[in-house]
Write an enzyme that holds these catalytic residues in place. Structure first.
Site, PDB file in Angstrom:
ATOM      1  N   SER A 188       0.795  -1.221   0.000  1.00 38.88           N
ATOM      2  CA  SER A 188       0.000   0.000   0.000  1.00 38.88           C
ATOM      3  C   SER A 188       0.831   1.275   0.000  1.00 38.88           C
ATOM      4  O   SER A 188       0.326   2.335  -0.339  1.00 38.88           O
ATOM      5  CB  SER A 188      -0.952  -0.007   1.192  1.00 38.88           C
ATOM      6  OG  SER A 188      -0.222  -0.119   2.392  1.00 38.88           O
ATOM      7  N   LYS A 205     -12.155  -1.263   1.026  1.00 37.91           N
ATOM      8  CA  LYS A 205     -11.412  -0.445   0.056  1.00 37.91           C
ATOM      9  C   LYS A 205     -12.230  -0.339  -1.239  1.00 37.91           C
ATOM     10  O   LYS A 205     -13.214   0.379  -1.267  1.00 37.91           O
ATOM     11  CB  LYS A 205     -10.010  -0.986  -0.100  1.00 37.91           C
ATOM     12  CG  LYS A 205      -9.246  -0.722   1.195  1.00 37.91           C
ATOM     13  CD  LYS A 205      -7.853  -1.197   1.288  1.00 37.91           C
ATOM     14  CE  LYS A 205      -7.279  -0.749   2.621  1.00 37.91           C
ATOM     15  NZ  LYS A 205      -6.464  -1.761   3.275  1.00 37.91           N
ATOM     16  N   HIS A 242      -5.620  -4.345  -1.196  1.00 37.65           N
ATOM     17  CA  HIS A 242      -5.618  -3.283  -2.216  1.00 37.65           C
ATOM     18  C   HIS A 242      -5.762  -3.838  -3.633  1.00 37.65           C
ATOM     19  O   HIS A 242      -5.702  -3.076  -4.596  1.00 37.65           O
ATOM     20  CB  HIS A 242      -4.344  -2.439  -2.117  1.00 37.65           C
ATOM     21  CG  HIS A 242      -4.377  -1.443  -1.001  1.00 37.65           C
ATOM     22  ND1 HIS A 242      -4.983  -0.218  -1.108  1.00 37.65           N
ATOM     23  CD2 HIS A 242      -3.904  -1.516   0.272  1.00 37.65           C
ATOM     24  CE1 HIS A 242      -4.864   0.440   0.031  1.00 37.65           C
ATOM     25  NE2 HIS A 242      -4.211  -0.325   0.894  1.00 37.65           N
TER      26      HIS A 242
HETATM   27  C1  LIG Z   1      -6.277  -2.026   4.681  1.00 38.91           C
HETATM   28  C2  LIG Z   1      -5.614  -3.325   4.867  1.00 38.91           C
HETATM   29  C3  LIG Z   1      -6.085  -4.243   5.803  1.00 38.91           C
HETATM   30  C4  LIG Z   1      -7.198  -3.921   6.756  1.00 38.91           C
HETATM   31  O1  LIG Z   1      -8.452  -4.004   6.143  1.00 38.91           O
HETATM   32  P1  LIG Z   1      -9.724  -3.443   6.937  1.00 38.91           P
HETATM   33  O2  LIG Z   1     -10.874  -4.095   6.253  1.00 38.91           O
HETATM   34  O3  LIG Z   1      -9.700  -1.960   6.771  1.00 38.91           O
HETATM   35  O4  LIG Z   1      -9.577  -3.869   8.349  1.00 38.91           O
HETATM   36  C5  LIG Z   1      -5.462  -5.468   5.884  1.00 38.91           C
HETATM   37  N1  LIG Z   1      -4.417  -5.777   5.090  1.00 38.91           N
HETATM   38  C6  LIG Z   1      -3.926  -4.912   4.188  1.00 38.91           C
HETATM   39  C7  LIG Z   1      -2.788  -5.309   3.328  1.00 38.91           C
HETATM   40  C8  LIG Z   1      -4.508  -3.644   4.037  1.00 38.91           C
HETATM   41  O5  LIG Z   1      -4.021  -2.789   3.149  1.00 38.91           O
END
Ligand SMILES: *Cc1c(COP(=O)(O)O)cnc(C)c1O
Length: 394
Positions: free
Chosen positions: A182, A241, A210
């Protein structure tokens, strides 16, 4: 007089002195290309709302219908009275969408990682983890009690070396990587990592937070992107996301999913997702299966923005996804840049140490299908003006 909690103020003061204190901005509008941030209308370049689903009329309507039919709360954990037909429908739809044997949904991507890692490895086992993996993967690994060995970022050769040197000391091995990283927007070499796991009979897990709704055919994710169907044991996704809602999913091997429903602690001990969230996720899958238009638009926007930024002379690092880091170096410069953009009506946050390594501070631009051509050009013009005034580009 000293007090047992004085240390907290000392810690907070130290954060502020070093410029690492998080000042949290407040949004007072629906998500979209334009937001009201701290009372000001600005063009949003930092949400994970890749496809604009967070305020999509189809999802909003699905939520209203679900609330009318099912109310607002699940009233129990999944294993007592919290499993509604909606949850099972979403799990079936996700399994089909992603082309996997089975899927189970959790309250968030974070809790999906906490749920699945400790059910497949324990004290006698070893985890091989990419050094840049997400915090929720790291926490899931720690909870499992397994030995954690890191391999160099996105480096299958280094993974092979760490596996060869260590695997024989343990009962079972699990390789874990983020799908899309990310901070840099680069993609794990999942095909090559898979080859290593095949040679050594290791389990393979990818966290595609992502990549879900972004990579692969019509947003089917990183496994689809590499054509590795049936070869990745565990795929984590998030609904928070690109799906624009809230929730997590573990997809992959049916035995692992069945085992998680028996043993995954966030599944057993934290209440189910709300009917509204689940209904919105179902509407998101409908949209993605009906048309690739939103995903296509996202990628077209991302390509345009990145190419124009490069033409302006900005360094966008190693990104191959809609995540577009604008590399600036020093954290003070990145913060100054972000403030100047905000003055120009552009909302894009600066990221510095410890989120990214020292000296690698940046502005991270998140491109969305929601951005119009006008929005993108307005953003580019602001980056050009601020970049020139701060001497980042000529
Ligand atoms: C954003 C993210 C998460 C967390 O996801 P949520 O649904 O917001 O708890 C987990 N792993 C990665 C790689 C992320 O980028």
């Amino acid at each position: 007089m000293s007090h047992k909690l004085d240390w907290i103020q000392d810690e907070l003061d130290a954060l502020k002195a070093s410029g690492l204190y998080n000042t949290i901005r407040t949004i007072s509008s629906a998500q979209g290309a334009w937001l009201t941030v701290d009372g000001r209308r600005v063009l949003d370049f930092c949400s994970n709302n890749y496809l604009g689903l967070a305020n999509h009329p189809r999802l909003v309507q699905a939520v209203k219908d679900a609330v009318d039919a099912y109310g607002v709360g699940p009233a129990a954990v999944r294993t007592i009275a919290g499993t509604m037909d909606l949850h099972l429908r979403l799990e079936e739809r996700m399994a089909r969408f992603k082309g996997v044997e089975a899927a189970v949904t959790l309250q968030s991507g974070f809790s999906a990682n906490l749920a699945v890692i400790p059910v497949v490895v324990g004290k006698e086992d070893v985890i091989f983890s990419d050094e840049l993996n997400h915090a929720s993967i790291i926490d899931g690994c720690r909870l499992s009690g397994a030995k954690i060995l890191r391999f160099k970022h996105a480096d299958p050769t280094d993974l092979e070396r760490v596996v060869r040197e260590n695997l024989s000391d343990y009962r079972r091995g699990l390789v874990i990587t983020d799908g899309v990283f990310s901070m840099d927007g680069d993609i794990a070499p999942l095909d090559k990592l898979y080859q290593v796991t095949r040679r050594h009979d290791l389990m393979l897990m990818v966290d595609d937070a992502h990549g879900e709704g972004v990579l692969g055919r019509g947003g089917r994710g990183i496994v689809d992107h590499f054509g590795l169907h049936g070869k990745v044991d565990i795929e984590i996704g998030t609904f928070s996301k690109a799906f624009g809602v809230m929730g997590g999913v573990v997809a992959g091997n049916a035995k692992i999913i069945e085992w998680l429903r028996q043993r995954g602690r966030p599944f057993l001990f934290s209440s189910a997702a709300t009917p509204a969230d689940v209904a919105a996720c179902l509407a998101a899958v409908d949209l993605l299966e009906e048309s690739t238009a939103l995903v296509d638009r996202l990628w077209a926007n991302a390509r345009f923005f990145k190419e124009e930024m490069k033409k302006l002379g900005f360094d966008t690092g190693s990104s191959v996804t809609p995540i577009t880091p604008v590399m600036l170096g020093e954290a003070t410069l990145a913060r100054q840049f972000s403030r100047a953009l905000y003055e120009e009506g552009i909302f894009a946050m600066a990221l510095g140490f410890p989120t990214v390594p020292q000296g690698k501070a940046r502005i991270r631009v998140m491109i969305s299908a929601e951005h119009s051509q006008d929005d993108l050009e307005q953003g580019l013009a602001a980056f050009e003006r601020v970049g020139k005034s701060l001497g980042v580009i000529a």
